[in-house]
Design an enzyme around this catalytic site. Structure first.
Site, PDB file in Angstrom:
ATOM      1  N   HIS B 124       0.817  -1.226   0.000  1.00 38.16           N
ATOM      2  CA  HIS B 124       0.000   0.000   0.000  1.00 38.16           C
ATOM      3  C   HIS B 124       0.849   1.275   0.000  1.00 38.16           C
ATOM      4  CE1 HIS B 124      -3.605  -2.299   0.413  1.00 38.16           C
ATOM      5  NE2 HIS B 124      -3.296  -2.764   1.605  1.00 38.16           N
ATOM      6  N   ASP B 161      -2.692 -10.710  -2.347  1.00 36.93           N
ATOM      7  CA  ASP B 161      -3.270 -10.172  -1.109  1.00 36.93           C
ATOM      8  C   ASP B 161      -4.727  -9.776  -1.394  1.00 36.93           C
ATOM      9  OD1 ASP B 161      -2.119  -8.650   1.645  1.00 36.93           O
ATOM     10  OD2 ASP B 161      -3.909  -7.715   0.771  1.00 36.93           O
ATOM     11  N   HIS B 163      -6.337  -7.261  -0.486  1.00 39.33           N
ATOM     12  CA  HIS B 163      -6.472  -5.819  -0.736  1.00 39.33           C
ATOM     13  C   HIS B 163      -5.644  -5.439  -1.964  1.00 39.33           C
ATOM     14  CE1 HIS B 163      -7.095  -6.383   3.665  1.00 39.33           C
ATOM     15  NE2 HIS B 163      -8.143  -5.609   3.416  1.00 39.33           N
ATOM     16  N   ASP B 244      -4.648 -12.928   3.287  1.00 38.42           N
ATOM     17  CA  ASP B 244      -5.898 -12.484   3.905  1.00 38.42           C
ATOM     18  C   ASP B 244      -7.130 -12.731   3.033  1.00 38.42           C
ATOM     19  OD1 ASP B 244      -4.770 -10.648   2.209  1.00 38.42           O
ATOM     20  OD2 ASP B 244      -4.832  -8.965   3.608  1.00 38.42           O
TER      21      ASP B 244
END
Lengths: 56, 309
Positions: B124, B161, B163, B244
């Site tokens: 991120h 991931d 996200h 995740d």
């Protein structure tokens, strides 16, 4: 701002109230205006609101 | 040849009070990689990344900013998710340093592939902004280091991931020789990752809806990501390995099993074997259910070990 601790009970919400909160949630998710840690909670609140709107 | 496993104790000392991105994540991974089957791993401590390494992905001012914001005691909040403690800057330098060492070892042929069990995670972190638990973008730094130091011309980051890796996409946005391919839940944090975000033709986003299971992510890999990766033909595959999307993860709504992560790793190992001599550098990103995280990393590393034999 939607907060899981003080979010209004869905059962007491009108269609207009639910739709308004749902639109706010969609906008915030699309703009990235949500913390990573809370984004799934907010998304799930949006899903519950969408279902509530569908059921009314 | 074997698999290099990089980690460092300082990465365990980076603490963000109350956050699911906790030191216990690395302890769960260390525990999961204790069994006999992992004895062939070449285990090393991460070296410290130098400023010029970080500067490959972030401006010089940004690095100094993170250093200067790091408190001598207590905590400093960078954003709603991301907090600096006195060890955070050093931990972030070790996490990026692990990525650098992994690239050096894989590109020189010293090891077959590498996994970095590090935190803070990175995907991120944009060119100029720390966010979403991330300080330095370890995956982008790894790929850009492979280009600068080892003469690799085309580098790919595959990010599974849950996200979207908005930071990696931001850093690679206008660089046609740097490929970024992602599967992620959408809508969800950070809000980016639509199919329409394609950069210089080098970005492939495959968003998945909440509730999607392994069959959907396999479809995304088989139909979109792997063909795009094939066309791109990278010299090294960097994996942003977040776990995740697992069904037990508390921060998202996808429904992958540990076996699905085996499948994803196998596919990437097969691809790398055929297209870039098996060169893979995998870096830990998210994954917040400790049992699922340990199981998934063990499975991921098991496949990497097998691929390196």
């Amino acid at each position: 701002m939607t907060n899981d601790a003080n979010a209004p009970d869905l059962k007491a919400m009108s269609f207009e109230q639910s739709l308004s909160e749902l639109e706010e949630i969609v906008s915030r998710l699309e703009q990235g205006d949500v913390e990573l840690e809370r984004s799934i909670t907010i998304y799930e609140r949006g899903e519950a609101l969408r279902k509530h709107c569908d059921d009314l | 040849m074997t698999t290099l496993l990089l980690s460092h104790q300082i990465c365990v000392r980076h603490e963000m009070p109350g956050s699911p991105e906790s030191p216990s994540r690395l302890e769960a991974i260390e525990q999961a990689l204790q069994s006999e089957q992992f004895s062939p791993l070449q285990r090393e401590d991460c070296p410290t990344a130098l400023k010029h390494h970080i500067a490959l992905a972030h401006g010089g001012d940004y690095i100094d900013e993170i250093r200067d914001l790091t408190p001598e005691s207590g905590y400093f909040r960078v954003d709603g998710d991301t907090t600096l403690c006195p060890h955070s800057y050093e931990a972030a330098l070790k996490a990026a340093g692990g990525a650098i060492r992994a690239v050096d070892a894989v590109m020189s042929g010293e090891v077959a592939n590498a996994f970095c069990a590090v935190r803070p995670p990175g995907h991120h972190a944009t060119k100029h902004q720390a966010m979403g638990f991330c300080l330095f973008n370890n995956a982008a730094i790894a790929a850009l280091h492979a280009r600068q130091q080892h003469g690799a011309e085309r580098l790919a980051v595959i990010d599974f991931d849950v996200h979207h890796g908005n930071g990696t996409q931001d850093i690679f946005w206008d660089q046609p020789d740097m490929f970024y391919g992602s599967t992620h839940q959408m809508p969800l944090y950070p809000g980016s990752g639509a199919v329409s975000e394609t950069g210089a033709g080098n970005i492939v986003n495959t968003p998945l809806q909440s509730g999607a299971d392994g069959s959907k992510i396999k479809e995304a890999f088989n139909d979109r990501l792997l063909p795009a990766l094939h066309n791109f033909s990278p010299d090294l595959v960097v994996i942003s390995a977040g776990f995740d999307a697992h069904i037990d993860d508390p921060l998202a709504g996808l429904r992958l099993t540990t076996d699905d992560f085996r499948w994803l790793t196998l596919k990437l190992a097969e691809f790398s074997d055929h297209h870039c001599d098996g060169r893979i550098v995998s870096l830990l990103e998210g994954g917040y259910d400790l049992r699922a995280l340990g199981d998934c990393v063990a499975t991921h590393v098991d496949v990497l070990l097998d691929a390196g034999l």
